[in-house]
Design a protein around this motif. Structure first.
Motif, PDB file in Angstrom:
ATOM      1  N   ASN A 194      -3.339  -8.904  13.013  1.00 38.95           N
ATOM      2  CA  ASN A 194      -2.359  -9.951  12.739  1.00 38.95           C
ATOM      3  C   ASN A 194      -0.887  -9.542  12.867  1.00 38.95           C
ATOM      4  O   ASN A 194       0.002 -10.295  12.479  1.00 38.95           O
ATOM      5  CB  ASN A 194      -2.617 -10.560  11.352  1.00 38.95           C
TER       6      ASN A 194
ATOM      7  N   LYS B 105      -0.403  -8.023  18.184  1.00 46.64           N
ATOM      8  CA  LYS B 105      -0.789  -7.232  19.359  1.00 46.64           C
ATOM      9  C   LYS B 105      -1.164  -8.125  20.540  1.00 46.64           C
ATOM     10  O   LYS B 105      -0.756  -7.864  21.666  1.00 46.64           O
ATOM     11  CB  LYS B 105      -1.973  -6.309  19.036  1.00 46.64           C
ATOM     12  N   SER B 106      -1.935  -9.179  20.275  1.00 48.07           N
ATOM     13  CA  SER B 106      -2.349 -10.062  21.387  1.00 48.07           C
ATOM     14  C   SER B 106      -1.144 -10.766  21.984  1.00 48.07           C
ATOM     15  O   SER B 106      -1.040 -10.925  23.204  1.00 48.07           O
ATOM     16  CB  SER B 106      -3.347 -11.114  20.894  1.00 48.07           C
ATOM     17  N   THR B 107      -0.244 -11.173  21.104  1.00 49.51           N
ATOM     18  CA  THR B 107       0.976 -11.845  21.562  1.00 49.51           C
ATOM     19  C   THR B 107       1.786 -10.900  22.453  1.00 49.51           C
ATOM     20  O   THR B 107       2.274 -11.300  23.511  1.00 49.51           O
ATOM     21  CB  THR B 107       1.821 -12.290  20.348  1.00 49.51           C
TER      22      THR B 107
ATOM     23  N   LYS C 211       8.010  -9.316  14.898  1.00 50.54           N
ATOM     24  CA  LYS C 211       8.370 -10.450  14.037  1.00 50.54           C
ATOM     25  C   LYS C 211       9.756 -10.277  13.414  1.00 50.54           C
ATOM     26  O   LYS C 211      10.004 -10.678  12.273  1.00 50.54           O
ATOM     27  CB  LYS C 211       7.313 -10.683  12.940  1.00 50.54           C
TER      28      LYS C 211
ATOM     29  N   ASP D 279      12.247 -11.828  14.063  1.00 50.56           N
ATOM     30  CA  ASP D 279      12.839 -13.156  13.823  1.00 50.56           C
ATOM     31  C   ASP D 279      12.707 -13.569  12.365  1.00 50.56           C
ATOM     32  O   ASP D 279      13.448 -14.434  11.899  1.00 50.56           O
ATOM     33  CB  ASP D 279      12.187 -14.214  14.736  1.00 50.56           C
TER      34      ASP D 279
HETATM   35  P1  GDP Z   1      -3.047  -9.527  16.502  1.00 50.02           P
HETATM   36  O1  GDP Z   1      -4.120  -9.797  15.507  1.00 50.02           O
HETATM   37  O2  GDP Z   1      -2.337  -8.243  16.192  1.00 50.02           O
HETATM   38  O3  GDP Z   1      -3.507  -9.597  17.928  1.00 50.02           O
HETATM   39  O4  GDP Z   1      -1.916 -10.670  16.283  1.00 50.02           O
HETATM   40  P2  GDP Z   1      -1.645 -12.016  17.103  1.00 50.02           P
HETATM   41  O5  GDP Z   1      -1.000 -11.744  18.400  1.00 50.02           O
HETATM   42  O6  GDP Z   1      -2.882 -12.827  17.097  1.00 50.02           O
HETATM   43  O7  GDP Z   1      -0.527 -12.704  16.177  1.00 50.02           O
HETATM   44  C1  GDP Z   1      -0.779 -12.990  14.806  1.00 50.02           C
HETATM   45  C2  GDP Z   1       0.149 -14.095  14.340  1.00 50.02           C
HETATM   46  O8  GDP Z   1       1.500 -13.635  14.356  1.00 50.02           O
HETATM   47  C3  GDP Z   1       0.110 -15.323  15.242  1.00 50.02           C
HETATM   48  O9  GDP Z   1       0.203 -16.460  14.406  1.00 50.02           O
HETATM   49  C4  GDP Z   1       1.352 -15.174  16.100  1.00 50.02           C
HETATM   50  O10 GDP Z   1       1.869 -16.408  16.549  1.00 50.02           O
HETATM   51  C5  GDP Z   1       2.313 -14.521  15.130  1.00 50.02           C
HETATM   52  N1  GDP Z   1       3.352 -13.753  15.816  1.00 50.02           N
HETATM   53  C6  GDP Z   1       3.201 -12.876  16.830  1.00 50.02           C
HETATM   54  N2  GDP Z   1       4.389 -12.395  17.229  1.00 50.02           N
HETATM   55  C7  GDP Z   1       5.328 -12.971  16.457  1.00 50.02           C
HETATM   56  C8  GDP Z   1       6.771 -12.872  16.377  1.00 50.02           C
HETATM   57  O11 GDP Z   1       7.437 -12.162  17.134  1.00 50.02           O
HETATM   58  N3  GDP Z   1       7.373 -13.606  15.406  1.00 50.02           N
HETATM   59  C9  GDP Z   1       6.681 -14.414  14.559  1.00 50.02           C
HETATM   60  N4  GDP Z   1       7.373 -15.098  13.651  1.00 50.02           N
HETATM   61  N5  GDP Z   1       5.342 -14.536  14.609  1.00 50.02           N
HETATM   62  C10 GDP Z   1       4.673 -13.823  15.538  1.00 50.02           C
END
Ligand code: GDP
Length: 194
Positions: free
Chosen positions: A11, A14-16, A133, A135
């Protein structure tokens, strides 16, 4: 094959970040605890693959034993690929990372993120911490200085721009990470000349 490895808790984004870097779309969020095997993708602008390791740490609905197994898999993957991995990107959530580290710091406990950072260094893999994050973070410099402190790097964080890269993956603001990764790659190319 030259490789950049992406690690971090679930969360953190990473995917983003993968989507931003590679231009492909990835499953975000869903299926916590389903161990993603390391996936390999090409980094858009650069000549190496980026591998996405499963998220570690707390995941709702995943039992302790399974969490430990995922961690063990990650550690083994990193150990066996250490020679090919040029840089590891440890992704953390800038909004919560300090609280999480402090909550898990104690006489018998080392927080995952801190442990992973030191583990990568012990393996000789240069680590860049992508502080995502941003922001959502108001006191940016203070937060990044605190993170340095927790990782054993002497603040101010601005001295560590090859290691600490504040980003907002969701908005595509990842230039500090690109810079940091590039620095490491160039350092290694220089080393190879001697
Ligand atoms: P993973 O589990 O590490 O792959 O995380 P995800 O890419 O699924 O992101 C988890 C949550 O964090 C999602 O709701 C994304 O939209 C949010 N998220 C990812 N990058 C950012 C960011 O730069 N800023 C904010 N505010 N939220 C983010």
């Amino acid at each position: 094959e030259a490789e950049v490895a992406l690690v971090g808790r679930s969360n953190v984004g990473k995917s983003t970040l993968m989507r931003e870097v590679t231009g492909h779309s990835f499953d975000t969020g869903g299926n916590p605890g389903v161990t993603r095997s390391p996936n390999h993708y090409d980094w858009a602008a650069e000549d190496f693959v980026i591998s996405d390791l499963p998220g570690f740490g707390f995941m709702s609905g995943v039992d302790e034993e399974h969490r430990e197994q995922i961690k063990t898999d990650i550690v083994q993957y990193l150990e066996s690929h250490a020679d090919d991995i040029l840089v590891a990107i440890l992704v953390v959530d800038g909004k919560s990372v300090i609280d999480i580290i402090d909550r898990h710091s104690g006489p018998d406990e080392i927080p995952y993120d801190v442990e992973m950072f030191h583990f990568l260094r012990d393996l000789g893999i240069p680590a860049v911490v992508a502080v995502n994050k941003m922001d959502k973070v108001d006191d940016r410099d203070e937060r990044l200085d605190e993170l340095c402190d927790r990782l054993g790097l002497l603040p101010p964080w601005k001295q560590w721009q090859e290691t600490i890269a504040p980003i907002t993956a969701k908005k595509g603001q990842i230039s500090s990470l690109n810079e940091a990764v590039r620095e490491h790659l160039h350092d290694q190319k220089r080393d190879d000349l001697f």
